[in-house]
Write an enzyme that holds these catalytic residues in place. Sequence first.
Site, PDB file in Angstrom:
ATOM      1  N   CYS A 169      -3.116   9.738   5.680  1.00 18.09           N
ATOM      2  CA  CYS A 169      -2.072   9.481   6.673  1.00 18.09           C
ATOM      3  C   CYS A 169      -2.627   9.660   8.088  1.00 18.09           C
ATOM      4  O   CYS A 169      -2.280   8.916   9.002  1.00 18.09           O
ATOM      5  CB  CYS A 169      -0.882  10.418   6.469  1.00 18.09           C
ATOM      6  SG  CYS A 169      -0.049  10.141   4.899  1.00 18.09           S
ATOM      7  N   CYS A 227       0.824  -1.215   0.000  1.00 14.22           N
ATOM      8  CA  CYS A 227       0.000   0.000   0.000  1.00 14.22           C
ATOM      9  C   CYS A 227       0.856   1.261   0.000  1.00 14.22           C
ATOM     10  O   CYS A 227       0.360   2.351  -0.277  1.00 14.22           O
ATOM     11  CB  CYS A 227      -0.907   0.046   1.211  1.00 14.22           C
ATOM     12  SG  CYS A 227      -2.203  -1.172   1.153  1.00 14.22           S
ATOM     13  N   ASP A 239       2.202   2.628   2.669  1.00 14.68           N
ATOM     14  CA  ASP A 239       2.433   3.109   4.033  1.00 14.68           C
ATOM     15  C   ASP A 239       1.897   2.117   5.054  1.00 14.68           C
ATOM     16  O   ASP A 239       0.953   1.372   4.801  1.00 14.68           O
ATOM     17  CB  ASP A 239       1.903   4.523   4.278  1.00 14.68           C
ATOM     18  CG  ASP A 239       0.529   4.768   3.712  1.00 14.68           C
ATOM     19  OD1 ASP A 239      -0.217   3.778   3.529  1.00 14.68           O
ATOM     20  OD2 ASP A 239       0.188   5.933   3.471  1.00 14.68           O
ATOM     21  N   CYS A 288       5.532   8.173   3.778  1.00 17.44           N
ATOM     22  CA  CYS A 288       6.043   9.483   3.407  1.00 17.44           C
ATOM     23  C   CYS A 288       6.119  10.402   4.626  1.00 17.44           C
ATOM     24  O   CYS A 288       5.793  10.009   5.737  1.00 17.44           O
ATOM     25  CB  CYS A 288       5.164  10.095   2.337  1.00 17.44           C
ATOM     26  SG  CYS A 288       3.465  10.221   2.842  1.00 17.44           S
TER      27      CYS A 288
END
Lengths: 278, 404
Positions: A104, A35, A37, A60
């Site tokens: 995120c 994926c 992350d 990231c």
Amino acid sequence: MWDYTDKVKDHFLHPRNVGEIENPSGLGEVGSLSCGDALKLSIKVENGIITDARFKTFGCASAIASSSALTEMVKGMSVEEAAKITNQDIANSLGGLPKEKMHCSVMGREALEAAIASYRGIILPMAQGEIVCECFGVTDLEIIQAIKESNLRSVEEITNFTKAGGGCGKCEDRLREILQATVNGLPVEPRKEEKVRRMTTLQKIKKIEEVLAREIQPTLQKDGGNIELVDVDGDFVTVSLRGACASCQASRTTLKEYVEKKLREQVIDTLIVEEAKP
Amino acid sequence: MNCGSDQVIYMDNNATTRIAPEVVDAMMPFLTDCYGNPSSMHTFGGQVGHAVQDARQAVAGLIGAEPEEIIFTSCGTESDSTAILSALQTFRDNRHVVTTRVEHPAVKSLCASLTSMTGHKHRVTSLTVAADGTLNLDQYRDSLSDDTAIVSVMWANNETGVIFPVEEMAQMARERGILFHTDAVQAVGKIPINLHDNAIDFLALSGHKLHAPKGVGVLYVRKGTPFVPFINGGHQEQGRRGGTENVASIVGLGRACQLAAETMEEENTRVRALRDKLEKSLLATVPKARLNGHPTQRLPNTSNISFEYIEGEAILLHLNKYNICASSGSACTSGSLEPSHVLRAMGVPFTAAHGSIRFSLSVYNTEEEVDFVLDKIPAIIAELREMSPFWAPEKMKQAGGDVS
């Protein structure tokens, strides 16, 4: 270049609480390598208070910053308080995230939920939902929660927050259905069988044969030729020219200007007629 | 605005390049005094027309073409679109296009759109690449068919630098009566190209990839190749591309092509040596680092390295801290949620695709810069890996499993 706030940059360049707690009270693992992350969050709970939180993150800058900020937030909170943290809380603590990076903060909230569930010894219902986005393994329950929690109003927003729909994009229609139902406060209907939007190959073949027999073959037969259907693959119709047509100099013109035109008019206007290779 | 260009270590030359000072000098008169229209009858404009002709000559000189085979455009993307759409309009019955899975979006997106254009539905064959990013010529030969209108294959890949055998491929296309286009945006100026000696019909190049400004490109069209304009208008470019010439940039591109011819050897010796030093040292000092792309069949300036178990954007932002400019094929930098289509086509595993970094050098890079980058990277990688949940298990596996 992403426009990150100074807080995001600070947490990214100087992350807090990196690591893993040995014998944690609760452990939440979300995301995966494929994926792009992933977050492993471990918490220590003493007398109902989260006394320590540590993370390991693959991802990231905003994924690392969200994880770092989350650990700072939960430390000192009661488990009950921590359970109320939303992804927006995490994003706010960073002074906001670019909209494409909101997922995120959602990953942070999901890891926290998972860690608390593991502390409480319960299994989260999320994973049991229907997988809507196969590229990123996102379930309908996760999508519904994100829609409600962050007041999402478009498929693009769903993608920004959950990544669902960000890969091949095949689930877009389903995302729209879920969005509509959730916004209107209705339960999401289970996935309907693939709707017949276009003609099936079988329907096409039948229709093509009909047009060939009714119009095209009689016309060609007048000139001593004939045509046979060899194959239909998607929009590609393979035919074989017979008799006079087979050796006719103008066969290509016949194929494109007459046969293809007729079939497009009467069957479906995307068809491409090709001659079978000898 | 001060961009701090004197402080950056610029290793992102496949994205764009610094405009050479000589190019700026050549352009200045055409941004100030010499503002005439090259199409005008008076001497004031006419002399500008001569400057455009000189630039045309210079571009032709760099790629072994004739000046009349050079059409100035606005960018590489326009050149690509012009070539492919021209061929499709020339051969309206031939609805098949052959390309590769690793093209730049300039070609890839255009080809993808061809399959759905109503009334002109085309079949597109996208050739696959091997793990090292190279093409299989047998597969290519089999893909050519009687209704193929055009083949479009890049000369060199922008992400990995892998060079494709386009001259051989063009010859194979010609034998079948099929037009051949190559997007040579990354190759021109970096490796010798001589169009006199091959069967390439169309070639696209872009100014800003070879130290000329952004906003100017070229489409080479071999003499005798059927051509349908993309932009209709005035008689500029012999009626093949309407629109008043971007004179200053065209003059700049001409100068840049002269410079490229002069620095070609340096590019292939000194720059190559710098690239090799950077690459070899990184692969030797950083564990679990891998090269993406063929080791030798490659541009002299490009190195694409994956640092496994970490993510590219995070690496780039750490490099940014030291004013080091590079790029990545990770999801977060590709503008989508998936890693680069080039690395995926090569079958680079997800553990590595997300952590890919592309360094692309130019003649302006120095050994000191390479040493500085080599000094900084291992610590950045180690720091991010300490943070990665996938690194510790991998490290243990290495320590336990690989005792030799």
